[in-house]
Write an enzyme that holds these catalytic residues in place. Structure first.
Site, PDB file in Angstrom:
ATOM      1  N   HIS A  16     -53.906  22.571  -5.291  1.00 16.71           N
ATOM      2  CA  HIS A  16     -55.161  22.673  -4.524  1.00 16.71           C
ATOM      3  C   HIS A  16     -55.428  21.415  -3.705  1.00 16.71           C
ATOM      4  O   HIS A  16     -56.481  20.801  -3.799  1.00 16.71           O
ATOM      5  CB  HIS A  16     -56.372  22.939  -5.442  1.00 16.71           C
ATOM      6  CG  HIS A  16     -56.266  24.147  -6.290  1.00 16.71           C
ATOM      7  ND1 HIS A  16     -57.311  24.603  -7.063  1.00 16.71           N
ATOM      8  CD2 HIS A  16     -55.233  25.005  -6.501  1.00 16.71           C
ATOM      9  CE1 HIS A  16     -56.936  25.685  -7.715  1.00 16.71           C
ATOM     10  NE2 HIS A  16     -55.672  25.951  -7.389  1.00 16.71           N
ATOM     11  N   ARG A  77     -61.836  26.345  -1.139  1.00 18.15           N
ATOM     12  CA  ARG A  77     -61.024  26.190  -2.349  1.00 18.15           C
ATOM     13  C   ARG A  77     -59.705  25.486  -2.053  1.00 18.15           C
ATOM     14  O   ARG A  77     -59.384  24.471  -2.642  1.00 18.15           O
ATOM     15  CB  ARG A  77     -60.744  27.553  -2.974  1.00 18.15           C
ATOM     16  CG  ARG A  77     -59.919  27.475  -4.260  1.00 18.15           C
ATOM     17  CD  ARG A  77     -59.745  28.851  -4.889  1.00 18.15           C
ATOM     18  NE  ARG A  77     -58.971  28.738  -6.121  1.00 18.15           N
ATOM     19  CZ  ARG A  77     -57.652  28.838  -6.187  1.00 18.15           C
ATOM     20  NH1 ARG A  77     -56.935  29.055  -5.062  1.00 18.15           N
ATOM     21  NH2 ARG A  77     -57.020  28.730  -7.338  1.00 18.15           N
ATOM     22  N   GLY A  96     -57.415  32.207  -2.298  1.00 18.45           N
ATOM     23  CA  GLY A  96     -58.414  32.567  -3.292  1.00 18.45           C
ATOM     24  C   GLY A  96     -57.950  32.157  -4.687  1.00 18.45           C
ATOM     25  O   GLY A  96     -56.824  31.688  -4.880  1.00 18.45           O
ATOM     26  N   GLU A 102     -58.328  34.418   2.010  1.00 18.64           N
ATOM     27  CA  GLU A 102     -59.299  34.552   3.084  1.00 18.64           C
ATOM     28  C   GLU A 102     -58.770  34.078   4.441  1.00 18.64           C
ATOM     29  O   GLU A 102     -57.942  33.171   4.516  1.00 18.64           O
ATOM     30  CB  GLU A 102     -60.550  33.719   2.767  1.00 18.64           C
ATOM     31  CG  GLU A 102     -61.257  34.110   1.492  1.00 18.64           C
ATOM     32  CD  GLU A 102     -62.450  33.213   1.195  1.00 18.64           C
ATOM     33  OE1 GLU A 102     -63.233  33.569   0.286  1.00 18.64           O
ATOM     34  OE2 GLU A 102     -62.597  32.158   1.851  1.00 18.64           O
ATOM     35  N   TYR A 112     -68.786  27.606   2.967  1.00 23.18           N
ATOM     36  CA  TYR A 112     -67.979  28.809   2.801  1.00 23.18           C
ATOM     37  C   TYR A 112     -67.926  29.306   1.359  1.00 23.18           C
ATOM     38  O   TYR A 112     -67.143  30.198   1.045  1.00 23.18           O
ATOM     39  CB  TYR A 112     -66.598  28.588   3.427  1.00 23.18           C
ATOM     40  CG  TYR A 112     -66.750  28.566   4.926  1.00 23.18           C
ATOM     41  CD1 TYR A 112     -66.631  29.718   5.682  1.00 23.18           C
ATOM     42  CD2 TYR A 112     -67.158  27.401   5.587  1.00 23.18           C
ATOM     43  CE1 TYR A 112     -66.858  29.715   7.057  1.00 23.18           C
ATOM     44  CE2 TYR A 112     -67.394  27.386   6.957  1.00 23.18           C
ATOM     45  CZ  TYR A 112     -67.249  28.549   7.678  1.00 23.18           C
ATOM     46  OH  TYR A 112     -67.506  28.546   9.037  1.00 23.18           O
TER      47      TYR A 112
END
Length: 216
Positions: A16, A77, A96, A102, A112
């Site tokens: 991430h 994210r 996601g 997305e 968001y």
């Protein structure tokens, strides 16, 4: 010569981390992931889970939505791709948590939603994606635009996806090459980078590849 650090303190983690860099109209945009701390995405004082923007010399751009801040948008994210249509409309592709990948239309200062909202869930002060993958997984990576159509790399989806913002229709455009890491449109050609040797694919003896596809 000592190199200048423009921006320090972006949180990192094993996953991430965002990491996309893109220049548009002489300004630098940077995507950052939540660095495995989801609530950081909602903290505008924290650089995780954001799209950042700055001048090419590292100074604040004149039109930033928050004073003395590099934050262009937040509540992300793990945004992986950035692209602009011919009129300057900005889009980002984003992973996601479990499916619900997305494509977002990015506006300055907007939230968001992550981690409070995903998919079609939203609130008065958050923005829902223009499209999401539902129960499927694209695992989106790079994003590019050609004649106001978006092309998105899919890792888990193992495809380049074609997305028309006007009709909001998405379909696979190139398949059968495994995991796709990045895409770039130049003139009437689309360049595609596979990533089957990243430890999650099934490479053959000729991986990885840089592909060239003609665009009509």
């Amino acid at each position: 010569m000592k190199k200048k650090n423009f921006l320090l303190g972006i949180p990192g983690a094993p996953t991430h981390n965002g990491g996309r860099l893109a220049i548009f109209e002489d300004e630098l945009y940077v995507t950052t992931g939540d660095a495995e701390e989801p609530q950081s995405s909602q903290d505008v004082e924290n650089l995780a889970g954001k799209i950042l923007k700055m001048n090419l010399d590292g100074t604040f751009a004149d039109d930033m939505p928050m004073e003395d801040s590099y934050v262009w948008s937040y509540g992300h994210r793990n945004p992986q791709g950035l692209a602009w249509l011919e009129d300057g409309t900005m889009y980002s592709s984003e992973h996601g948590q479990t499916a619900l990948d997305e494509i977002n239309l990015i506006e300055p200062g907007e939230n968001y939603g992550w981690p409070d909202y995903e998919g079609d869930e939203t609130s008065d002060d958050t923005v829902a994606p223009v499209i999401h993958s539902g129960d499927n997984t694209w695992a989106p990576s790079g994003l590019t635009a050609h004649e106001d159509v978006l092309y998105m790399a899919g890792l888990r989806g193992e495809a380049v996806y074609h997305f028309d913002p006007d009709s909001e229709q998405l379909e696979a455009f190139v398949e059968d090459y495994g995991r796709i890491r990045d895409v770039l449109a130049d003139d009437n050609k689309l360049y595609i980078l596979t990533n089957n040797t990243d430890g999650r694919g099934n490479p053959d003896d000729t991986d990885d590849k840089l592909l060239e596809v003609e665009l009509e």
